[in-house]
Design a protein around this motif. Structure first.
Motif, PDB file in Angstrom:
ATOM      1  N   UNK A  36     -11.265   5.549   1.831  1.00  0.00           N
ATOM      2  CA  UNK A  36     -11.247   5.222   0.348  1.00  0.00           C
ATOM      3  C   UNK A  36      -9.297   6.199   0.204  1.00  0.00           C
ATOM      4  N   UNK A  37      -9.740   7.604   1.361  1.00  0.00           N
ATOM      5  CA  UNK A  37      -7.988   8.290   1.605  1.00  0.00           C
ATOM      6  C   UNK A  37      -6.724   7.589   1.582  1.00  0.00           C
ATOM      7  N   UNK A  38      -7.475   6.649   3.071  1.00  0.00           N
ATOM      8  CA  UNK A  38      -6.147   5.799   4.156  1.00  0.00           C
ATOM      9  C   UNK A  38      -5.660   4.831   2.882  1.00  0.00           C
ATOM     10  N   UNK A  39      -6.678   4.860   2.135  1.00  0.00           N
ATOM     11  CA  UNK A  39      -6.666   3.532   1.023  1.00  0.00           C
ATOM     12  C   UNK A  39      -5.055   3.949  -0.045  1.00  0.00           C
ATOM     13  N   UNK A  40      -5.326   4.799  -0.920  1.00  0.00           N
ATOM     14  CA  UNK A  40      -5.064   5.937  -1.785  1.00  0.00           C
ATOM     15  C   UNK A  40      -3.398   6.193  -0.504  1.00  0.00           C
ATOM     16  N   UNK A  41      -3.335   6.999   0.195  1.00  0.00           N
ATOM     17  CA  UNK A  41      -2.296   6.360   1.179  1.00  0.00           C
ATOM     18  C   UNK A  41      -1.120   5.454   1.185  1.00  0.00           C
ATOM     19  N   UNK A  42      -1.842   4.465   1.497  1.00  0.00           N
ATOM     20  CA  UNK A  42      -1.510   3.051   1.582  1.00  0.00           C
ATOM     21  C   UNK A  42      -1.138   3.000   0.441  1.00  0.00           C
ATOM     22  N   UNK A  43      -1.269   2.775  -0.597  1.00  0.00           N
ATOM     23  CA  UNK A  43      -1.143   2.688  -2.529  1.00  0.00           C
ATOM     24  C   UNK A  43       0.257   3.267  -2.811  1.00  0.00           C
ATOM     25  N   UNK A  44      -0.016   4.560  -1.809  1.00  0.00           N
ATOM     26  CA  UNK A  44       0.898   5.624  -2.431  1.00  0.00           C
ATOM     27  C   UNK A  44       2.671   4.958  -1.924  1.00  0.00           C
ATOM     28  N   UNK A  45       2.306   5.140  -0.619  1.00  0.00           N
ATOM     29  CA  UNK A  45       2.885   4.302   0.377  1.00  0.00           C
ATOM     30  C   UNK A  45       3.933   3.187  -0.700  1.00  0.00           C
ATOM     31  N   UNK A  46       3.114   2.331  -0.636  1.00  0.00           N
ATOM     32  CA  UNK A  46       3.434   0.619  -0.835  1.00  0.00           C
ATOM     33  C   UNK A  46       4.630   1.052  -2.289  1.00  0.00           C
ATOM     34  N   UNK A  47       3.547   1.700  -2.856  1.00  0.00           N
ATOM     35  CA  UNK A  47       4.391   2.330  -4.163  1.00  0.00           C
ATOM     36  C   UNK A  47       6.265   2.354  -4.502  1.00  0.00           C
TER      37      UNK A  47
END
Length: 191
Positions: free
Chosen positions: A43-54
């Protein structure tokens, strides 16, 4: 199961899906509408990826457009008549007139309520959607019919002058009856 889909802008047959199922987060990749692979990130890796994508998307188009300022059907000082008792769990009665006290802050998009003051000085929060659906604007408060002013006899200017002189002679701490006594004394001396 909750699922979100991200469509390719170049080839509509290519897309990603993200879903949560049974406590797991999955991201599936599809090419030419055929399944390619699913990954299961933490979950934390997904959040980091989502923030980077934004962040990357913001670099391309300058960020998300800011929402237009909310237009409210009321303004501070407006009067509203209650048409539904207990609206928004407020202790208000049908026919009660409320005074709009405040609108949401422009800098807080999550704040969408306005406040109104009711009887006894109670304050209640309402949504813009309540106007026309439980609250109605009151264009003007009905003017109170003024009571007929009691007719007062005209006072002769000479008598006013006597009262003024009496007030001065009686001094600043004299009672009204003392002033009248002085006025009678002056009137007797003039007559």
């Amino acid at each position: 199961m909750t699922e979100h889909k991200l469509q390719c802008a170049v080839d509509p047959g290519d897309y990603l899906t993200a879903y949560a199922d049974s406590g797991e987060l999955g991201v599936g990749a599809y090419s030419k509408q055929r399944f390619a692979v699913t990954i299961y990130p933490a979950a934390e890796d997904a959040r980091t990826f989502a923030r980077a994508l934004l962040t990357l998307a913001d670099e391309i188009d300058g960020s998300e457009p800011t929402p237009a300022a909310a237009t409210f059907p009321v303004k501070v000082g407006d009067k509203l008549r209650v048409t539904k008792a207990g609206l928004n769990w407020a202790d208000v009665e049908v026919g009660e007139i409320l005074n709009v006290l405040s609108l949401p802050a422009d800098d807080d998009p999550s704040d969408i309520e306005f406040t109104a003051e009711g009887r006894n000085g109670d304050h209640w929060a309402f949504l813009p959607s309540h106007v026309g659906n439980g609250l109605e604007k009151v264009d003007e408060m009905p003017a109170a019919t003024p009571a007929a002013a009691p007719s007062t006899p005209a006072i002769a200017p000479e008598r006013v002058a006597l009262l003024e002189k009496a007030r001065i002679l009686a001094g600043p701490i004299a009672s009204p009856s003392d002033v009248l006594d002085f006025a009678r004394f002056l009137a007797e001396g003039v007559a």
